[in-house]
Structures are given as C-alpha cells and as structure tokens.
Design an enzyme around this catalytic site. Structure first.
Site, PDB file in Angstrom:
ATOM      1  N   LYS A  10      -0.238  -6.252   5.727  1.00 16.27           N
ATOM      2  CA  LYS A  10      -0.366  -5.198   6.729  1.00 16.27           C
ATOM      3  C   LYS A  10       0.008  -5.699   8.128  1.00 16.27           C
ATOM      4  O   LYS A  10       0.151  -6.905   8.352  1.00 16.27           O
ATOM      5  CB  LYS A  10      -1.788  -4.642   6.689  1.00 16.27           C
ATOM      6  CG  LYS A  10      -2.145  -3.978   5.338  1.00 16.27           C
ATOM      7  CD  LYS A  10      -3.494  -3.270   5.416  1.00 16.27           C
ATOM      8  CE  LYS A  10      -3.856  -2.639   4.079  1.00 16.27           C
ATOM      9  NZ  LYS A  10      -5.116  -1.844   4.184  1.00 16.27           N
ATOM     10  N   TYR A  50      -0.568   6.852   1.227  1.00 12.28           N
ATOM     11  CA  TYR A  50      -2.033   6.879   1.156  1.00 12.28           C
ATOM     12  C   TYR A  50      -2.573   8.282   0.904  1.00 12.28           C
ATOM     13  O   TYR A  50      -3.729   8.556   1.227  1.00 12.28           O
ATOM     14  CB  TYR A  50      -2.620   6.309   2.448  1.00 12.28           C
ATOM     15  CG  TYR A  50      -2.658   4.797   2.495  1.00 12.28           C
ATOM     16  CD1 TYR A  50      -3.405   4.066   1.565  1.00 12.28           C
ATOM     17  CD2 TYR A  50      -1.989   4.083   3.486  1.00 12.28           C
ATOM     18  CE1 TYR A  50      -3.470   2.680   1.613  1.00 12.28           C
ATOM     19  CE2 TYR A  50      -2.042   2.693   3.545  1.00 12.28           C
ATOM     20  CZ  TYR A  50      -2.794   2.000   2.602  1.00 12.28           C
ATOM     21  OH  TYR A  50      -2.867   0.623   2.652  1.00 12.28           O
ATOM     22  N   ASN A 113      -7.240  -4.985   7.600  1.00 13.47           N
ATOM     23  CA  ASN A 113      -7.793  -5.869   6.562  1.00 13.47           C
ATOM     24  C   ASN A 113      -6.714  -6.671   5.818  1.00 13.47           C
ATOM     25  O   ASN A 113      -6.885  -7.045   4.668  1.00 13.47           O
ATOM     26  CB  ASN A 113      -8.710  -5.097   5.607  1.00 13.47           C
ATOM     27  CG  ASN A 113      -7.979  -4.105   4.723  1.00 13.47           C
ATOM     28  OD1 ASN A 113      -6.822  -3.792   4.975  1.00 13.47           O
ATOM     29  ND2 ASN A 113      -8.640  -3.630   3.690  1.00 13.47           N
ATOM     30  N   HIS A 116      -2.976  -5.025   1.149  1.00 11.05           N
ATOM     31  CA  HIS A 116      -3.257  -3.962   0.195  1.00 11.05           C
ATOM     32  C   HIS A 116      -2.796  -4.444  -1.170  1.00 11.05           C
ATOM     33  O   HIS A 116      -1.799  -5.165  -1.269  1.00 11.05           O
ATOM     34  CB  HIS A 116      -2.477  -2.684   0.566  1.00 11.05           C
ATOM     35  CG  HIS A 116      -2.461  -1.656  -0.544  1.00 11.05           C
ATOM     36  ND1 HIS A 116      -3.489  -0.770  -0.740  1.00 11.05           N
ATOM     37  CD2 HIS A 116      -1.563  -1.440  -1.533  1.00 11.05           C
ATOM     38  CE1 HIS A 116      -3.208  -0.026  -1.815  1.00 11.05           C
ATOM     39  NE2 HIS A 116      -2.045  -0.413  -2.315  1.00 11.05           N
ATOM     40  N   GLU A 127       3.099   2.954  -7.011  1.00 14.14           N
ATOM     41  CA  GLU A 127       3.317   2.311  -5.710  1.00 14.14           C
ATOM     42  C   GLU A 127       4.601   1.474  -5.706  1.00 14.14           C
ATOM     43  O   GLU A 127       5.313   1.436  -4.702  1.00 14.14           O
ATOM     44  CB  GLU A 127       2.108   1.445  -5.344  1.00 14.14           C
ATOM     45  CG  GLU A 127       0.870   2.288  -5.034  1.00 14.14           C
ATOM     46  CD  GLU A 127      -0.361   1.473  -4.661  1.00 14.14           C
ATOM     47  OE1 GLU A 127      -1.368   2.082  -4.278  1.00 14.14           O
ATOM     48  OE2 GLU A 127      -0.323   0.217  -4.751  1.00 14.14           O
TER      49      GLU A 127
HETATM   50  P1  CMP Z   1      -6.295  -0.361   1.181  1.00 12.88           P
HETATM   51  O1  CMP Z   1      -6.534  -1.176  -0.030  1.00 12.88           O
HETATM   52  O2  CMP Z   1      -4.976  -0.490   1.826  1.00 12.88           O
HETATM   53  O3  CMP Z   1      -6.542   1.183   0.813  1.00 12.88           O
HETATM   54  C1  CMP Z   1      -7.008   2.129   1.747  1.00 12.88           C
HETATM   55  C2  CMP Z   1      -7.421   1.510   3.050  1.00 12.88           C
HETATM   56  O4  CMP Z   1      -8.243   2.322   3.860  1.00 12.88           O
HETATM   57  C3  CMP Z   1      -8.242   0.279   2.781  1.00 12.88           C
HETATM   58  O5  CMP Z   1      -7.413  -0.740   2.283  1.00 12.88           O
HETATM   59  C4  CMP Z   1      -8.858   0.036   4.181  1.00 12.88           C
HETATM   60  O6  CMP Z   1      -7.994  -0.734   5.011  1.00 12.88           O
HETATM   61  C5  CMP Z   1      -8.937   1.452   4.764  1.00 12.88           C
HETATM   62  N1  CMP Z   1     -10.320   1.901   4.918  1.00 12.88           N
HETATM   63  C6  CMP Z   1     -10.936   2.168   6.084  1.00 12.88           C
HETATM   64  N2  CMP Z   1     -12.191   2.561   5.890  1.00 12.88           N
HETATM   65  C7  CMP Z   1     -12.414   2.536   4.545  1.00 12.88           C
HETATM   66  C8  CMP Z   1     -13.524   2.834   3.703  1.00 12.88           C
HETATM   67  N3  CMP Z   1     -14.701   3.249   4.199  1.00 12.88           N
HETATM   68  N4  CMP Z   1     -13.381   2.677   2.363  1.00 12.88           N
HETATM   69  C9  CMP Z   1     -12.198   2.285   1.831  1.00 12.88           C
HETATM   70  N5  CMP Z   1     -11.104   1.999   2.579  1.00 12.88           N
HETATM   71  C10 CMP Z   1     -11.207   2.111   3.920  1.00 12.88           C
END
Ligand code: CMP
Length: 140
Positions: A10, A50, A113, A116, A127
C-alpha cells in the site's frame, strides 16, 4: 496445494521504501513473485476493487488512502500461498498483529496497514483478474 494470491504493498509502505524488505519476506517464505506492477489507482478503480466494503463506515477513508500514492501489486504463488501470505502480513490492525509480521513491523494504523492480501481462493481469482486481466501468468 499450489495456490496464487494477490498482494498489494500500500501507499504507506511504498513511501517508506520497504518494497524490497517485504519482497524478501515473501521469497524467504517460499512465495514466488510471478507478476508485478506499480500503479497509482484512480478513485473509481479503488472503489471497484474494494466494492465488498462499500457499505462499511471505513470505506471512504480506505479509498482516500489507497489513492494517496502509488502501490505495488503482485501475484504470489506457492504451497498454501493465501494463508501463508496472511500469516506473513499479520492482523489487519497493526496494534493486534503478531511480532515479526509485516504489519507489526511496517504499518502505522488500520488504514495505513502496509499490505493487502486475498482472503480466500475465490477472492484471489477475482483480485488477480482485476489487476492482471487477460495476462497469461507463468508458474515457475
Ligand atoms: P485490506 O486487507 O486491504 O482490506 C480492507 C481494508 O480496510 C483493510 O485492509 C484495512 O486497511 C481497512 N480498514 C479500515 N478499518 C477497518 C476495519 N474496521 N475492519 C477491516 N478493515 C478496515
């Protein structure tokens, strides 16, 4: 079983110049990078990627973040690749991620974070097709 999974580094991790360190973790765990490209997503692409989250309260923040800078997208292949990549990444919330995981080491918060990874075989297929449409991927 031999699997493929979609991985995204990311904008936060790309900006920190840790693509190489994250790739080393994949390779050291036996996950082979069989396709890769950098992209700066449009809002439409991020919303589409998403779309399963579109009713969630964090959707706008997630899309804002994902279009904030370039991302590195790769297909990883290996035995049990989907679960293996999720183990390497650690919990979605870096505060809850186990020591030594990518998110514990490189992520700042649940939005920024670092990575992904597909969560199952059907999502992995969808995906991979989203980011590498019509591309013949080679196992190696
Ligand atoms: P990712 O695995 O990319 O999939 C969805 C993303 O939403 C997740 O990582 C997080 O970066 C973001 N996100 C933010 N808040 C939440 C939450 N409460 N639960 C899950 N994903 C979240």
């Amino acid at each position: 079983a031999l699997e493929r999974t979609l991985s995204i580094i990311k904008p936060d991790a790309v900006a920190k110049d840790v693509i190489g360190q994250i790739y080393s973790r994949f390779e050291n765990a036996g996950l082979k990078i069989i396709a890769a490209r950098m992209a700066h997503l449009s809002r439409e692409q991020a919303e589409q990627f998403y779309s399963v989250h579109k009713e969630r309260p964090f959707f706008k923040a997630l899309v804002d973040f994902m279009v904030s800078g370039p991302i590195m997208i790769q297909v990883l292949e290996g035995d049990n690749a989907i679960a293996k990549n999720r183990d390497l990444m650690g919990a979605t919330d870096p505060q809850k991620a186990d020591k030594g995981t990518i998110r514990a080491d490189f992520a700042d918060n649940i939005d920024a974070n670092a990575v992904h990874g597909s969560d199952g075989p059907d999502t992995a297929r969808a995906e991979i097709g989203f980011f590498f449409p019509g591309i013949n991927l080679h196992s190696r």
